[in-house]
Design a protein around this motif. Structure first.
Motif, PDB file in Angstrom:
ATOM      1  N   THR A 124      -2.915  -4.759  -5.547  1.00 45.72           N
ATOM      2  CA  THR A 124      -1.504  -5.128  -5.666  1.00 45.72           C
ATOM      3  C   THR A 124      -1.292  -6.627  -5.558  1.00 45.72           C
ATOM      4  O   THR A 124      -0.410  -7.190  -6.216  1.00 45.72           O
ATOM      5  N   GLU A 136      -5.756  -0.980  -1.972  1.00 45.65           N
ATOM      6  CA  GLU A 136      -4.376  -1.155  -2.406  1.00 45.65           C
ATOM      7  C   GLU A 136      -3.944  -2.620  -2.319  1.00 45.65           C
ATOM      8  O   GLU A 136      -3.321  -3.153  -3.248  1.00 45.65           O
ATOM      9  N   LYS A 168       5.428  -2.128  -4.570  1.00 48.94           N
ATOM     10  CA  LYS A 168       4.356  -3.022  -5.006  1.00 48.94           C
ATOM     11  C   LYS A 168       4.872  -4.204  -5.819  1.00 48.94           C
ATOM     12  O   LYS A 168       4.317  -5.309  -5.738  1.00 48.94           O
ATOM     13  N   TYR A 185       0.835  -1.209   0.000  1.00 48.41           N
ATOM     14  CA  TYR A 185       0.000   0.000   0.000  1.00 48.41           C
ATOM     15  C   TYR A 185       0.868   1.257   0.000  1.00 48.41           C
ATOM     16  O   TYR A 185       1.943   1.306   0.592  1.00 48.41           O
ATOM     17  N   ASP A 186       0.373   2.265  -0.690  1.00 44.14           N
ATOM     18  CA  ASP A 186       1.100   3.517  -0.902  1.00 44.14           C
ATOM     19  C   ASP A 186       0.958   4.426   0.318  1.00 44.14           C
ATOM     20  O   ASP A 186      -0.045   5.127   0.480  1.00 44.14           O
TER      21      ASP A 186
END
Length: 550
Positions: free
Chosen positions: A417, A413, A372, A326-327
């Protein structure tokens, strides 16, 4: 912004007109000698927003920052904390330290509880013994060991009676504390709520109802409580006239209001119903140019705790896949927007300074940064090791707006991903979320930890085997040995070696993805222009109001 300020001024003016109309000579309602003649609005009551409820008003039971803030407003310990975050004498009028740093003798000042009885050394002995009593089973019993108090571990485990704990009332005004080893942050820790005194006679009389209402709470601090019940959305304090330093307390009282929705909170602030409110998301951009806006770096670390007793989550490659998927930058920049920073660590920045004079994070490594592509590699490896192609987990989240927004983003996310992983969210009040995690009744939990004292140990001690805050039930012998030695072994006596060893311990936790860090909290706060002197802290008590004025 100017238009908003004009509207706000008009609304405040109208509210003032209404107040005086209701209380002035135009009110035809007959008055009685008991009718107040001074409008309530004229009192200097500070109105503060919380986004979660107070979980407990019992200093030896409470575990969360919200509860700690209110408890510390009505109760004072041996020390308090000044505006710079340094410990200052409070209930203790003086202290004598032995040459070896292992014995502290405190002389207490002449102070009263709010029922008129004297604050004595016995009040500290009673509360400290209660903190470590296995029958009480306080989740913060471990902090007595962190403070280095003699026989703390043996008392907590029941191997020795609580009467063997290294705290003694020599007389009513003399408290003697014995430590196993010198502890450099001992005095700072004495301001922490777990070490606050409790009047034994009052506690015994209140019984199981202690701390559940104004009638079952005593104060020896700047304020006393006048309205409270468990899970209350409004808590009211008034100035404690019997407080030893009451002359320095300018506020007439504090009113806490639990408002979880940030839009509703800001509306209340603009309407003049709040003096202090916390912003989130888009609000930060909207109000950050306002002179009443403040951005404060907080010590809270937000992270996901994976329960390693749940099938699949015992796999380190799966945990690493989740941690990298996750970003975090998007979370702090696009969702929170409140000064929070990306957390690629287990020990936050601006927490503690080492023997080298540098912040811990300046010389420590970073870990589990968003990647990712690497996350997908770990997921593919985990699938082979676990013999699965799909996994489904539920993540429990407290029901505040910011926590839900962050959780929804992480959910999206991870599922994008790592194809094949499904994350469901379950929201609940913070108290319930904490209880579920403590009981191990969860799979993934979005949680947070705020520092109790200015040392990396306030985080690293959480992941030792058997720690009540080790929600993931992880265990590592090498890690435990480092932490134990750093607390009261050879490392405790060599500050430089201890500091480096704590970095090694953090590396062990991060390399095993024991937690999946997300962000270090920043607070975007609105404070009315007429309010001065609130002390904001990143360690221990988040906000102190003794020196505040309105």
């Amino acid at each position: 912004m100017k238009k908003k300020k004009v509207m706000l001024a008009l609304s405040v003016a109208m509210a003032a007109m209404f107040t005086f109309a209701a209380c002035g000579s135009t009110d035809k309602t007959p008055t009685t000698p008991n009718t107040p003649t001074t409008p309530v609005a004229e009192k200097k009551v500070l109105r503060v927003q919380f986004d979660v409820e107070v979980a407990s008003m019992d200093p030896q039971i409470a575990t969360d920052g919200t509860s700690f803030e209110v408890i510390s407003a009505i109760t004072e310990g041996l020390y308090s904390i000044d505006a710079a975050g340094s410990p200052i004498l409070a209930m203790a009028e003086s202290v004598d330290k032995s040459a070896d740093g292992k014995t502290y003798t405190f002389k207490l000042r002449n102070a009263k509880w709010s029922d008129g009885t004297a604050v004595t050394a016995k009040d500290f002995v009673f509360s400290w013994r209660r903190l470590v009593d296995p029958k009480v089973a306080s989740e913060y019993a471990f902090i007595m060991e962190i403070a280095g108090v003699k026989n703390a571990v043996a008392a907590t485990t029941g191997d020795k009676p609580v009467t063997d704990l290294g705290v003694t009332a020599k007389d009513d005004k003399t408290l003697v504390v014995e430590l196993d080893v010198p502890v450099p942050y001992f005095e700072s820790l004495m301001a922490f709520p777990s070490f606050l005194p409790v009047n034994e006679a009052f506690f015994t009389k209140a019984g199981d109802n202690y701390g559940t209402s104004p009638a079952t709470l005593l104060s020896n601090g700047p304020f006393k409580i006048t309205a409270y019940e468990p899970a209350a959305t409004t808590i009211t304090l008034e100035k404690n006239a019997d407080y030893w330093d009451a002359g320095k307390v300018a506020l007439d009282g504090i009113q806490y209001q639990v408002i979880k929705d940030s839009q509703q909170a800001m509306l209340s602030y603009q309407n003049g119903d709040l003096d202090v409110a916390t912003l989130s998301g888009e609000q930060v951009e909207q109000f950050q140019a306002d002179p009443e806006f403040k951005n404060i770096v907080a010590g809270y670390l937000w992270y996901i705790s994976p329960n390693q007793t749940v099938k699949g989550l015992e796999n380190v490659n799966l945990r690493k896949a989740l941690a990298l998927s996750y970003d975090k930058e998007a979370i702090v920049k696009n969702i929170l927007k409140d000064g929070s920073i990306v957390a690629n660590f287990a020990v936050p920045t601006l927490l503690a300074t080492g023997p080298d004079g540098k912040d811990y994070r300046e010389t420590a490594d970073t870990y589990l940064s968003t990647d990712k592509a690497k996350a997908l590699e770990f997921w593919n490896t985990a699938k082979k090791e676990l013999g699965v192609t799909e996994l489904k987990y539920t993540m429990i989240v407290e029901d505040t707006e910011s926590a839900i927004n962050v959780a929804q983003f992480i959910q999206s996310e991870i599922q994008t991903t790592l194809p094949g992983i499904t994350i469901e969210l379950q929201t609940m009040p913070k108290k319930n979320r904490v209880e579920r995690m403590q009981q191990g009744d969860f799979e993934l939990g979005l949680t947070r930890w705020g520092p109790d004292y200015a040392d990396p140990m306030t985080y690293l001690d959480m992941w030792t085997t058997g720690s009540p805050n080790n929600y993931g039930f992880w265990s590592n012998k090498d890690y435990d040995e480092i932490i134990e030695s750093a607390k009261k072994g050879e490392l405790a006596l060599d500050l430089k070696a201890r500091w480096e060893a704590l970095k090694d311990a953090e590396a062990i936790v991060m390399d095993a993805a024991v937690i999946l860090p997300v962000y270090q909290k920043g607070d975007a706060v609105m404070v009315k222009a007429g309010v001065k002197g609130i002390e904001f802290h990143s360690v221990g008590i988040n906000r102190i109001y003794k020196n505040a004025s309105k």
